[in-house]
Each structure stands twice: as structure tokens, then as C-alpha cells.
Write a protein that holds these residues in place. Structure first.
Motif, PDB file in Angstrom:
ATOM      1  N   LYS A 232     -13.245  34.812 -21.677  1.00  0.00           N
ATOM      2  CA  LYS A 232     -12.925  33.705 -22.159  1.00  0.00           C
ATOM      3  C   LYS A 232     -13.601  32.657 -21.223  1.00  0.00           C
ATOM      4  N   ASN A 233     -12.895  32.644 -19.826  1.00  0.00           N
ATOM      5  CA  ASN A 233     -12.675  31.760 -18.659  1.00  0.00           C
ATOM      6  C   ASN A 233     -14.202  32.311 -17.244  1.00  0.00           C
ATOM      7  N   THR A 234     -14.106  33.657 -17.344  1.00  0.00           N
ATOM      8  CA  THR A 234     -15.035  34.076 -16.741  1.00  0.00           C
ATOM      9  C   THR A 234     -16.710  34.052 -17.378  1.00  0.00           C
ATOM     10  N   GLU A 235     -17.104  34.689 -18.525  1.00  0.00           N
ATOM     11  CA  GLU A 235     -18.256  34.864 -19.153  1.00  0.00           C
ATOM     12  C   GLU A 235     -18.007  33.609 -20.183  1.00  0.00           C
ATOM     13  N   GLY A 236     -17.341  32.692 -20.387  1.00  0.00           N
ATOM     14  CA  GLY A 236     -17.795  31.504 -21.275  1.00  0.00           C
ATOM     15  C   GLY A 236     -17.110  32.234 -23.057  1.00  0.00           C
ATOM     16  N   ASP A 237     -16.513  30.822 -23.208  1.00  0.00           N
ATOM     17  CA  ASP A 237     -16.423  31.262 -25.114  1.00  0.00           C
ATOM     18  C   ASP A 237     -17.773  31.540 -25.688  1.00  0.00           C
ATOM     19  N   PRO A 238     -17.910  32.770 -26.070  1.00  0.00           N
ATOM     20  CA  PRO A 238     -18.741  33.153 -27.429  1.00  0.00           C
ATOM     21  C   PRO A 238     -19.305  32.104 -28.287  1.00  0.00           C
ATOM     22  N   LEU A 239     -18.865  31.334 -28.576  1.00  0.00           N
ATOM     23  CA  LEU A 239     -18.483  30.133 -30.258  1.00  0.00           C
ATOM     24  C   LEU A 239     -19.214  29.076 -28.703  1.00  0.00           C
ATOM     25  N   ILE A 240     -18.661  28.591 -27.720  1.00  0.00           N
ATOM     26  CA  ILE A 240     -19.419  27.906 -27.273  1.00  0.00           C
ATOM     27  C   ILE A 240     -21.100  28.003 -26.181  1.00  0.00           C
ATOM     28  N   LYS A 241     -21.012  29.519 -26.090  1.00  0.00           N
ATOM     29  CA  LYS A 241     -21.804  29.460 -25.352  1.00  0.00           C
ATOM     30  C   LYS A 241     -23.325  29.528 -26.332  1.00  0.00           C
ATOM     31  N   ALA A 242     -22.870  30.086 -27.415  1.00  0.00           N
ATOM     32  CA  ALA A 242     -23.854  29.993 -28.629  1.00  0.00           C
ATOM     33  C   ALA A 242     -24.072  28.331 -28.837  1.00  0.00           C
ATOM     34  N   ARG A 243     -23.666  27.547 -28.648  1.00  0.00           N
ATOM     35  CA  ARG A 243     -23.215  26.362 -29.123  1.00  0.00           C
ATOM     36  C   ARG A 243     -24.874  26.132 -28.403  1.00  0.00           C
ATOM     37  N   ILE A 244     -23.835  26.269 -27.386  1.00  0.00           N
ATOM     38  CA  ILE A 244     -24.450  25.313 -25.799  1.00  0.00           C
ATOM     39  C   ILE A 244     -25.978  25.874 -25.580  1.00  0.00           C
ATOM     40  N   ARG A 245     -26.152  26.914 -26.404  1.00  0.00           N
ATOM     41  CA  ARG A 245     -27.624  27.568 -26.243  1.00  0.00           C
ATOM     42  C   ARG A 245     -28.204  26.439 -27.386  1.00  0.00           C
ATOM     43  N   ARG A 246     -27.987  26.336 -28.315  1.00  0.00           N
ATOM     44  CA  ARG A 246     -27.915  25.826 -28.992  1.00  0.00           C
ATOM     45  C   ARG A 246     -28.534  24.711 -28.884  1.00  0.00           C
ATOM     46  N   ILE A 247     -27.759  23.534 -28.724  1.00  0.00           N
ATOM     47  CA  ILE A 247     -28.335  22.512 -27.805  1.00  0.00           C
ATOM     48  C   ILE A 247     -29.168  22.713 -27.250  1.00  0.00           C
ATOM     49  N   GLN A 248     -29.389  23.746 -26.559  1.00  0.00           N
ATOM     50  CA  GLN A 248     -30.604  23.202 -24.908  1.00  0.00           C
ATOM     51  C   GLN A 248     -32.057  24.222 -25.912  1.00  0.00           C
TER      52      GLN A 248
END
Length: 357
Positions: A232-248
Motif C-alpha cells: 500500500k505504501n509503495t504502490e498505493g492503496d487500491p481503494l485510494i488509487k481507484a478513487r483518485i482515478r475516478r476523480i481524475q
């Protein structure tokens, strides 16, 4: 949870965990390997350079005796003799010192490569804590080191005794030997002892390095949760990454929709696809697709176009091609210039008729 950490640490360390441990100076290191490296270097040095070193030592002794017996000793002359003895002695020992230093460096490099860690040199409270020190003193590691030291002393003593015991019968013969012969004989015995000790210590060093390596790997083991946290720290939390992609995507969608009112025309097929095109001859080399979408997004594009009086032209083949091959904010390819130009010409003509009647 803390009580079961050792049981849960069943996963091999990740490359990141290993890199962090190395940066902190935590490596698999056997002091026995370094000691054996130094011993082997000394053995090789004495084998090839021992006779010359002995000859230089005897010459130094003769030089001291000549200087001391050739004149009345004074404080100044004694000081000169002592100074000369120190410099000459250092000259004799200097090659051996260099060989030992090189062996010590190689003994470490062969184990873990070149490494300098400033963190391992920093003072730590736990190193001077009496409680921590007492705990380390009676730890399993300390017990293992004690047993290893006792075993090494016993083995080396036994080897030395076996070699010396075989020479007891020859010691009486040394009475009739000259001084040089006695030195040579004793040197030979010492060399045999060193050689036997080296063979034994090489074996013990190999065992110790294997043990240190095993203990190091064990200390680096991770729990499954630690691996997940590291990911999670290196690749990022999948849930957070999905939320970021959605916002983008939402931001990009809003920017795209904001460009629809500025478009010159919206080409549809007629209901499933919509492509908004803008062309400013003085600013653009070719028409640009400022927005496109299918189904619900296509409907939104059409609604915005209607609200802002942007012409909507139904051209199913052209809409399909533009939607498929042209990205948003990309220029129309040269192969579609003619088709798009015809649409734009028709739109401009309609606007002119509307304005001038």
C-alpha cells in the motif's frame, strides 16, 4: 498480536525490506570469516615472506647490539637507537600490516559487498541501557556466541596439542643445533599449527556464516499484514488509487463538457455517439475534437449543444470514425479533412444564411 509475531513472520522479506535493512547496516556478517581471512593472509605472507622477514629481524637485532656495544650509552644515543629500532621494525612489519588490512576488507566485501552506513554509527539509547544490555547478555544469540567461542578454543587447543606432541621426541635434538636451525625448526612447528588452525577455522567460519545468514533471513521475515502495508505504501492503496482515478475522470469529463459550448459543430450518429469539433483557422492547423462520448455522455453533449446553440449534424459514418480514432483535444487526421471540412462549410453557410437572411 505481538506475542504471535514470531509465529506469523512466515513470509520472505521483500526487496524493499532488504534495502532498508542494508541502509541501516543490518547485514549477514560473520566475524569468523574476517578472522579466517586475516589468518590466511598472514599464513601466506609468512610462507613466502617469512624467511626474509626473519632475516631482517635478525639484522635489526645485530644492528641494535652493534650500536649498543660500540660506544658508551648516553640518553641521546639510546634515544637514537630506539628511534632507529622503531622505524626499522615498522619497515619490517609494514608489508604484514598491509596484507592484514587488505584481508580484513576482503573478508567483509566477500560477505556483503561494499557498504557504508552512517546510521549504524549513530548512538542509540538501547545500546547504553543497562536493562537492554542485561537482556542481550543472556539472550540466545549471546549463548550461541559463548558456545561457539568455547568450541573454537577446544578445537584449536586440541589441534595444537596434537601437532606439538608429535614433536616432543625431537626437542632434545635442538641442543646441538645452531641458533638459526632452532629458529627454523620452531618456525616450522608454528607454521604447521597455523596451517592446521586455518583448515579448522575455515570450516568453522563456513558454519558460522551459514548460521548468521539463516538468522539474518529469519530476522527479516515479514507477516502477511506487513507485506500488504508495504504494498500500500509503495504502490498505493487500491481503494485510494481507484478513487483518485475516478476523480481524475470526473475532472476531465467536466473540462470536456466545458468545451462543448465553444465548439463549432457536434456530429452525431444520431443518438449513440456525439463528437464536438472546433476550428479556428488563425490558431489551429486543423480542426480539433474538443469532446466526444457515447450513450449517456453523447446525450449530455447534445443537450449542452442545444442549450448553447451549437449546430448538431447527423453523419453516422463520420461520427463513428471520429469517435474511434481521434482522442479528445487531438486534431482531426488528414484523411478526414475533406469530410470534416464539408460539415464545417455547411455549418458556416447555415450561420451566414441565419445572420444575413
Amino acid at each position: 498480536m505481538a506475542e504471535n509475531d514470531d509465529q506469523e513472520r512466515t513470509e520472505q522479506a521483500t526487496s524493499k525490506r532488504r534495502e532498508e535493512a542494508r541502509e541501516k547496516g543490518q547485514i549477514a556478517r560473520s566475524q569468523e570469516v574476517v578472522s579466517v581471512s586475516i589468518l590466511v593472509a598472514g599464513l601466506i605472507f609468512f610462507y613466502f615472506g617469512g624467511p626474509g622477514m626473519l632475516a631482517k629481524t635478525l639484522d635489526l637485532m645485530a644492528w641494535v647490539l652493534r650500536r649498543a656495544g660500540g660506544a658508551d650509552l648516553t640518553a641521546d644515543s639510546a634515544g637514537m637507537i630506539l628511534t632507529g629500532c622503531i622505524f626499522k621494525g615498522f619497515g619490517i612489519l609494514f608489508p604484514l600490516i598491509i596484507a592484514v588490512l587488505i584481508a580484513a576488507v576482503l573478508g567483509n566485501v566477500l560477505q556483503f559487498g561494499f557498504l557504508f552506513s552512517s546510521e549504524s554509527l549513530q548512538p542509540k539509547i538501547e545500546k547504553i541501557s543497562p536493562a537492554k544490555g542485561f537482556k542481550r547478555l543472556f539472550s540466545v544469540r549471546s549463548l550461541a556466541e559463548l558456545l561457539k567461542g568455547v568450541l573454537k578454543v577446544c578445537v584449536i587447543s586440541s589441534v595444537a596439542y596434537l601437532i606439538i606432541s608429535r614433536e616432543f621426541g625431537n626437542l632434545s635434538l635442538l641442543v646441538d643445533q645452531p641458533t638459526w636451525g632452532t629458529f627454523a625448526y620452531m618456525g616450522g612447528i608454528c607454521f604447521k599449527i597455523l596451517l592446521a588452525m586455518t583448515v579448522v577455522l575455515v570450516f568453522l567460519a563456513a558454519l558460522d556464516y551459514a548460521y548468521q545468514r539463516w538468522e539474518y533471513e529469519k530476522s527479516l521475515r515479514m507477516t502477511k499484514q506487513e507485506i500488504k502495508d508495504e504494498f500500500k505504501n509503495t504502490e498505493g492503496d487500491p481503494l485510494i488509487k481507484a478513487r483518485i482515478r475516478r476523480i481524475q475522470r470526473e475532472m476531465a469529463h467536466r473540462r470536456m463538457m466545458a468545451e462543448v459550448p465553444k465548439a463549432d459543430v457536434v456530429i452525431t450518429n444520431p443518438t449513440h455517439l456525439a463528437v464536438a469539433i472546433k476550428y479556428s483557422p488563425d490558431k489551429m492547423a486543423a480542426p480539433v475534437v474538443v469532446a466526444k462520448g457515447a450513450d449517456f455522455i453523447a446525450e449530455k453533449i447534445r443537450n449542452i449543444a442545444v442549450e448553447n446553440d451549437v449546430p448538431i449534424i447527423e453523419d453516422k459514418p463520420l461520427a463513428q470514425v471520429l469517435y474511434k480514432i481521434v482522442k479528445v483535444n487531438a486534431m482531426v487526421p488528414e484523411s478526414l479533412y475533406k469530410a470534416v471540412a464539408e460539415v464545417l462549410a455547411f455549418v458556416y453557410e447555415q450561420k451566414r444564411v441565419k445572420i444575413f437572411g
